[in-house]
Scaffold this active site. Structure first.
Site, PDB file in Angstrom:
ATOM      1  N   TYR A  93     -97.109 -19.836 -83.974  1.00 17.02           N
ATOM      2  CA  TYR A  93     -97.169 -20.729 -85.135  1.00 17.02           C
ATOM      3  C   TYR A  93     -98.107 -20.186 -86.218  1.00 17.02           C
ATOM      4  O   TYR A  93     -98.032 -20.586 -87.386  1.00 17.02           O
ATOM      5  CB  TYR A  93     -97.602 -22.130 -84.688  1.00 17.02           C
TER       6      TYR A  93
ATOM      7  N   LYS B 129    -101.113 -27.151 -90.888  1.00 18.48           N
ATOM      8  CA  LYS B 129    -100.829 -28.494 -90.347  1.00 18.48           C
ATOM      9  C   LYS B 129    -102.128 -29.223 -89.997  1.00 18.48           C
ATOM     10  O   LYS B 129    -102.198 -30.446 -90.107  1.00 18.48           O
ATOM     11  CB  LYS B 129     -99.927 -28.397 -89.111  1.00 18.48           C
TER      12      LYS B 129
END
Ligand SMILES: NC(=O)c1ccc[n+]([C@@H]2O[C@H](COP(=O)([O-])OP(=O)(O)OC[C@H]3O[C@@H](n4cnc5c(N)ncnc54)[C@H](O)[C@@H]3O)[C@@H](O)[C@H]2O)c1
Length: 223
Positions: free
Chosen positions: A121, A128
């Site tokens: 990620y 995020k």
């Protein structure tokens, strides 16, 4: 009568029919909301227009270009939205740019790579994490204006963005094997959580990150 009857909802982020934003849009439509959409670039424009054309009364649905990395496009898009609707009740995604006195509910999409390590990620995990913190700070800032700000942490889905994450198929296999509910989530299920966050039923909920992941986030060790 639907939960969102007469509410004006701008859903940003539809790229194709697998987009989480499309799951949210169809759930909002089912609940009676008026919808508006953007497309981010010429490549995705036709996808968005074709999907919008499948909705009832699609001729009256506001839809236009808005690449959120271009301030002039954001300005033009929201000026046009203001001209067409004059108010906005619900904003999906974290582009809190509408006049705050009109907004009631803002929501964005996040992923559990914030609390757990998901190596592929990369920098998105940091983005995020900021988004989830921003959700809390914005909720505190906008609460006195009666605007609620929340995030939905969705389980892995094979969307355009999801497919770019290495290991997404393994993550989905893991959901079936280990998530408490032993299955993957669907875009519709995220849409239903979004309906809840957009509706009066969640009027006491703000600053929250709600997991729509069949409970996968609670698992530490499994047998
Ligand atoms: N797919 C997953 O597994 C998953 C899980 C949790 C959270 N999310 C989050 O959900 C959100 C939606 O992603 P998705 O999985 O539905 O993928 P998607 O590819 O269908 O949607 C992403 C959308 O972002 C939009 N976009 C990209 N750059 C833009 C720009 N500069 N301006 C305006 N729009 C732009 C595109 O229109 C695209 O439709 C993302 O924030 C993603 O991180 C996805």
């Amino acid at each position: 009568m639907g939960l969102l009857e007469g509410k004006k909802a701008l859903v940003m982020g539809v790229g194709n029919k697998r987009s989480i934003a499309w799951g949210i849009a169809t759930a909002f439509q089912r609940e009676g909301a008026d919808l508006a959409f953007n497309w981010p670039n010429e490549r995705l424009k036709d996808n968005v227009l074709e999907l919008v054309a499948t909705l009832p009364n699609h001729e009256s649905i506001p839809v236009g270009p808005c690449d959120v990395s271009k301030q002039d496009e954001i300005d033009k898009f929201f000026a046009e939205m203001d001209r067409k609707w004059g108010r906005l009740d619900i904003l999906v995604h974290s582009i809190a740019f509408a006049a705050i006195e009109d907004l009631k509910s803002v929501m964005s999409l996040t992923y559990n790579a914030v609390d757990r390590v998901v190596p592929s990620y990369n920098s998105m995990a940091m983005a995020k994490a900021v988004l989830e913190a921003e959700t809390r700070y914005l909720a505190a800032d906008l609460g006195p204006h009666n605007v609620r700000v929340n995030a939905i942490s969705a389980g892995p889905l094979k969307t355009l963005a999801g497919s770019a994450v290495r290991g997404i198929s393994q993550a989905r296999d893991l959901m079936v094997e280990k998530a408490p509910l032993r299955r993957n989530i669907t875009q519709d299920e995220v849409g239903n959580v979004a309906v809840f966050l957009a509706s009066e039923w969640s009027r006491a909920v703000t600053g929250a990150t709600i997991f729509a992941d069949n409970g996968f986030n609670i698992i530490g060790v499994t047998e």
